[in-house]
Write a protein that holds these residues in place. Sequence first.
Motif, PDB file in Angstrom:
ATOM      1  N   PRO A  96       0.848  -1.195   0.000  1.00 36.87           N
ATOM      2  CA  PRO A  96       0.000   0.000   0.000  1.00 36.87           C
ATOM      3  C   PRO A  96       0.888   1.251   0.000  1.00 36.87           C
ATOM      4  CG  PRO A  96      -0.615  -1.502   1.766  1.00 36.87           C
ATOM      5  CD  PRO A  96       0.654  -2.013   1.178  1.00 36.87           C
ATOM      6  N   LYS A  97       0.361   2.358  -0.446  1.00 34.06           N
ATOM      7  CA  LYS A  97       1.128   3.597  -0.454  1.00 34.06           C
ATOM      8  C   LYS A  97       1.546   3.950   0.970  1.00 34.06           C
ATOM      9  CE  LYS A  97      -0.762   5.716  -4.576  1.00 34.06           C
ATOM     10  NZ  LYS A  97      -1.495   6.841  -5.156  1.00 34.06           N
ATOM     11  N   GLY A  98       2.806   4.299   1.124  1.00 33.97           N
ATOM     12  CA  GLY A  98       3.305   4.713   2.435  1.00 33.97           C
ATOM     13  C   GLY A  98       3.696   3.554   3.343  1.00 33.97           C
ATOM     14  N   VAL A  99       3.598   2.314   2.850  1.00 36.52           N
ATOM     15  CA  VAL A  99       3.957   1.149   3.660  1.00 36.52           C
ATOM     16  C   VAL A  99       5.117   0.429   2.984  1.00 36.52           C
ATOM     17  CG1 VAL A  99       3.183  -1.086   4.548  1.00 36.52           C
ATOM     18  CG2 VAL A  99       1.614   0.844   4.507  1.00 36.52           C
ATOM     19  N   ASP A 100       6.125   0.103   3.773  1.00 38.07           N
ATOM     20  CA  ASP A 100       7.290  -0.589   3.239  1.00 38.07           C
ATOM     21  C   ASP A 100       7.387  -1.958   3.909  1.00 38.07           C
ATOM     22  OD1 ASP A 100       9.623  -1.260   2.009  1.00 38.07           O
ATOM     23  OD2 ASP A 100      10.873   0.145   3.099  1.00 38.07           O
ATOM     24  N   PHE A 101       7.287  -3.030   3.110  1.00 42.14           N
ATOM     25  CA  PHE A 101       7.340  -4.376   3.670  1.00 42.14           C
ATOM     26  C   PHE A 101       8.763  -4.846   3.969  1.00 42.14           C
ATOM     27  CE2 PHE A 101       3.095  -5.606   1.529  1.00 42.14           C
ATOM     28  CZ  PHE A 101       2.398  -5.135   2.618  1.00 42.14           C
ATOM     29  N   VAL A 102       9.756  -4.106   3.507  1.00 48.47           N
ATOM     30  CA  VAL A 102      11.141  -4.484   3.744  1.00 48.47           C
ATOM     31  C   VAL A 102      11.490  -4.132   5.188  1.00 48.47           C
ATOM     32  CG1 VAL A 102      13.534  -4.113   3.075  1.00 48.47           C
ATOM     33  CG2 VAL A 102      11.747  -4.124   1.339  1.00 48.47           C
ATOM     34  N   VAL A 103      12.034  -5.107   5.892  1.00 44.69           N
ATOM     35  CA  VAL A 103      12.392  -4.896   7.293  1.00 44.69           C
ATOM     36  C   VAL A 103      13.894  -5.060   7.446  1.00 44.69           C
ATOM     37  CG1 VAL A 103      12.079  -5.725   9.652  1.00 44.69           C
ATOM     38  CG2 VAL A 103      10.168  -5.789   8.054  1.00 44.69           C
ATOM     39  N   LYS A 104      14.507  -4.079   8.025  1.00 44.63           N
ATOM     40  CA  LYS A 104      15.934  -4.168   8.313  1.00 44.63           C
ATOM     41  C   LYS A 104      16.063  -4.380   9.816  1.00 44.63           C
ATOM     42  CE  LYS A 104      17.259  -1.109   4.574  1.00 44.63           C
ATOM     43  NZ  LYS A 104      17.858   0.175   4.212  1.00 44.63           N
ATOM     44  N   SER A 105      16.474  -5.559  10.183  1.00 49.19           N
ATOM     45  CA  SER A 105      16.581  -5.848  11.607  1.00 49.19           C
ATOM     46  C   SER A 105      18.033  -5.768  12.064  1.00 49.19           C
ATOM     47  CB  SER A 105      16.014  -7.238  11.913  1.00 49.19           C
ATOM     48  OG  SER A 105      16.738  -8.220  11.223  1.00 49.19           O
ATOM     49  N   GLU A 106      18.187  -5.403  13.289  1.00 45.22           N
ATOM     50  CA  GLU A 106      19.510  -5.324  13.903  1.00 45.22           C
ATOM     51  C   GLU A 106      19.944  -6.736  14.297  1.00 45.22           C
ATOM     52  OE1 GLU A 106      21.304  -2.448  14.333  1.00 45.22           O
ATOM     53  OE2 GLU A 106      19.709  -1.480  13.170  1.00 45.22           O
ATOM     54  N   PRO A 107      21.229  -7.045  14.226  1.00 42.75           N
ATOM     55  CA  PRO A 107      21.689  -8.355  14.690  1.00 42.75           C
ATOM     56  C   PRO A 107      21.457  -8.491  16.196  1.00 42.75           C
ATOM     57  CG  PRO A 107      23.535  -6.977  13.961  1.00 42.75           C
ATOM     58  CD  PRO A 107      22.284  -6.206  13.719  1.00 42.75           C
ATOM     59  N   TRP A 108      21.173  -9.715  16.610  1.00 45.19           N
ATOM     60  CA  TRP A 108      20.901  -9.962  18.023  1.00 45.19           C
ATOM     61  C   TRP A 108      22.195  -9.946  18.819  1.00 45.19           C
ATOM     62  CZ3 TRP A 108      16.654 -14.192  18.866  1.00 45.19           C
ATOM     63  CH2 TRP A 108      15.508 -13.836  18.169  1.00 45.19           C
ATOM     64  N   SER A 109      22.098  -9.460  20.036  1.00 45.35           N
ATOM     65  CA  SER A 109      23.248  -9.507  20.936  1.00 45.35           C
ATOM     66  C   SER A 109      23.395 -10.939  21.449  1.00 45.35           C
ATOM     67  CB  SER A 109      23.043  -8.548  22.112  1.00 45.35           C
ATOM     68  OG  SER A 109      22.015  -9.026  22.961  1.00 45.35           O
ATOM     69  N   ASP A 110      24.541 -11.239  22.017  1.00 40.46           N
ATOM     70  CA  ASP A 110      24.777 -12.584  22.563  1.00 40.46           C
ATOM     71  C   ASP A 110      23.759 -12.907  23.647  1.00 40.46           C
ATOM     72  OD1 ASP A 110      26.889 -13.056  20.868  1.00 40.46           O
ATOM     73  OD2 ASP A 110      28.411 -12.392  22.314  1.00 40.46           O
TER      74      ASP A 110
END
Length: 58
Positions: A7-21
Amino acid sequence: MAIVKEPKGVDFVVKSEPWSDEELKEFRKLMKKQKSELGEKKRSKIKENYKKVSKQPA
């Protein structure tokens, strides 16, 4: 499976941060607990269903 339009204004791409130990350790502990609570019979049923679904063409 059909293609889903964004939809307009929605981005399905997710950039996640790596998990800490520590987060990874906590996650693995949780998965181990849930797996032990499932029981062998239910796990084998899930595995069986997964095999059926994964054999189907995309």
